[in-house]
Design a protein around this motif. Structure first.
Motif, mmCIF file in Angstrom:
data_model
loop_
_atom_site.group_PDB
_atom_site.id
_atom_site.type_symbol
_atom_site.label_atom_id
_atom_site.label_comp_id
_atom_site.label_asym_id
_atom_site.label_seq_id
_atom_site.Cartn_x
_atom_site.Cartn_y
_atom_site.Cartn_z
ATOM 1 N N GLY A 1 2.210 1.589 -1.328
ATOM 2 C CA GLY A 1 1.582 2.507 -0.385
ATOM 3 C C GLY A 1 2.026 3.936 -0.596
ATOM 4 N N PRO B 1 -2.430 9.294 2.289
ATOM 5 C CA PRO B 1 -3.287 9.434 1.111
ATOM 6 C C PRO B 1 -3.145 10.809 0.456
ATOM 7 C CG PRO B 1 -4.583 9.709 3.086
ATOM 8 C CD PRO B 1 -3.198 9.330 3.530
ATOM 9 N N LEU C 1 -2.856 4.264 8.888
ATOM 10 C CA LEU C 1 -2.529 2.946 8.363
ATOM 11 C C LEU C 1 -1.015 2.823 8.233
ATOM 12 C CD1 LEU C 1 -3.656 0.293 7.254
ATOM 13 C CD2 LEU C 1 -3.594 1.326 4.997
ATOM 14 N N ARG D 1 -3.009 -5.660 -0.363
ATOM 15 C CA ARG D 1 -2.436 -4.772 -1.384
ATOM 16 C C ARG D 1 -1.542 -5.556 -2.326
ATOM 17 N NH1 ARG D 1 0.206 -1.064 2.552
ATOM 18 N NH2 ARG D 1 1.834 -1.040 0.981
ATOM 19 N N PHE E 1 -8.348 3.996 2.011
ATOM 20 C CA PHE E 1 -7.075 4.700 2.192
ATOM 21 C C PHE E 1 -7.300 6.186 2.472
ATOM 22 C CE2 PHE E 1 -5.223 1.134 -0.371
ATOM 23 C CZ PHE E 1 -4.495 0.592 0.676
ATOM 24 N N THR F 1 2.875 1.811 4.820
ATOM 25 C CA THR F 1 2.780 2.562 3.570
ATOM 26 C C THR F 1 3.917 3.582 3.550
ATOM 27 O OG1 THR F 1 1.275 4.200 4.522
ATOM 28 C CG2 THR F 1 0.259 2.328 3.399
ATOM 29 N N MET G 1 -11.017 0.514 -1.934
ATOM 30 C CA MET G 1 -9.667 0.809 -1.467
ATOM 31 C C MET G 1 -9.421 2.311 -1.451
ATOM 32 S SD MET G 1 -7.376 -2.139 -3.277
ATOM 33 C CE MET G 1 -5.903 -1.816 -2.351
ATOM 34 N N ALA H 1 -1.700 5.468 -2.161
ATOM 35 C CA ALA H 1 -2.434 4.260 -2.556
ATOM 36 C C ALA H 1 -3.868 4.570 -2.961
ATOM 37 C CB ALA H 1 -2.397 3.240 -1.422
ATOM 38 N N ASP H 2 -4.438 5.636 -2.409
ATOM 39 C CA ASP H 2 -5.793 6.026 -2.799
ATOM 40 C C ASP H 2 -5.832 6.451 -4.264
ATOM 41 O OD1 ASP H 2 -4.256 8.277 -2.059
ATOM 42 O OD2 ASP H 2 -5.978 9.390 -1.317
ATOM 43 N N VAL I 1 -0.506 1.218 -5.203
ATOM 44 C CA VAL I 1 -1.203 0.405 -4.204
ATOM 45 C C VAL I 1 -0.208 -0.516 -3.499
ATOM 46 C CG1 VAL I 1 -2.887 -1.472 -3.911
ATOM 47 C CG2 VAL I 1 -3.468 0.530 -5.314
#
Length: 139
Positions: A63, A134, A127, A9, A120, A130, A116, A66-67, A60
């Protein structure tokens, strides 16, 4: 895995955040170049592109959804490739080659941004490293 994703990232976002600086500090020169490529309202387009890169890159990097950030970067990259690096319009071989390189770079980065986005959105809250989960949820 969390650390590897964080390093990825950081490396990915660094390109866009560095480019953002030019969009906001050299707007006039970049708008001239964009206008020469046929971009309407070139100054506004340069600032809008800078904003997409800033928000997408920070999203990104940090986080934070990030999607969504990855989607914003893809939205920036595809039109940029098609409009600013239309190598098929170049008649001089060296200019054509340089534009093709930039076109291919932007398209490859757009592909990475879309991966990515999917990553995400699929991994979601599992994850680590972050600030948020998402925004989108994919299967």
């Amino acid at each position: 895995m969390d650390v590897l994703v964080l390093i990825g990232r950081i490396l990915f976002a660094a390109l866009f955040l560095a480019s953002t600086v030019g969009h906001f500090t050299q707007t006039r020169a970049m708008a001239g170049y964009a206008a020469a490529k046929g971009v309407p309202a070139a100054a506004a387009a340069v600032l809008g592109a800078g904003l997409l890169q800033l928000v997408g890159g920070l999203s990104v990097l940090l986080g934070v959804w990030a999607d969504l950030g990855a989607l914003l970067l893809a939205v920036f990259l595809v039109p940029t490739a098609l409009i600013m690096h239309a190598f098929w319009k170049e008649s001089e071989p060296q200019a054509r080659r340089l534009e093709m390189i930039q076109f291919n770079k932007d398209i490859a980065l757009a592909g990475a941004a879309l991966m990515m986005l999917a990553f995400f959105a699929h991994v979601g809250h599992d994850l680590g490293l972050t600030l948020t989960g998402p925004l989108f949820h994919l299967g």
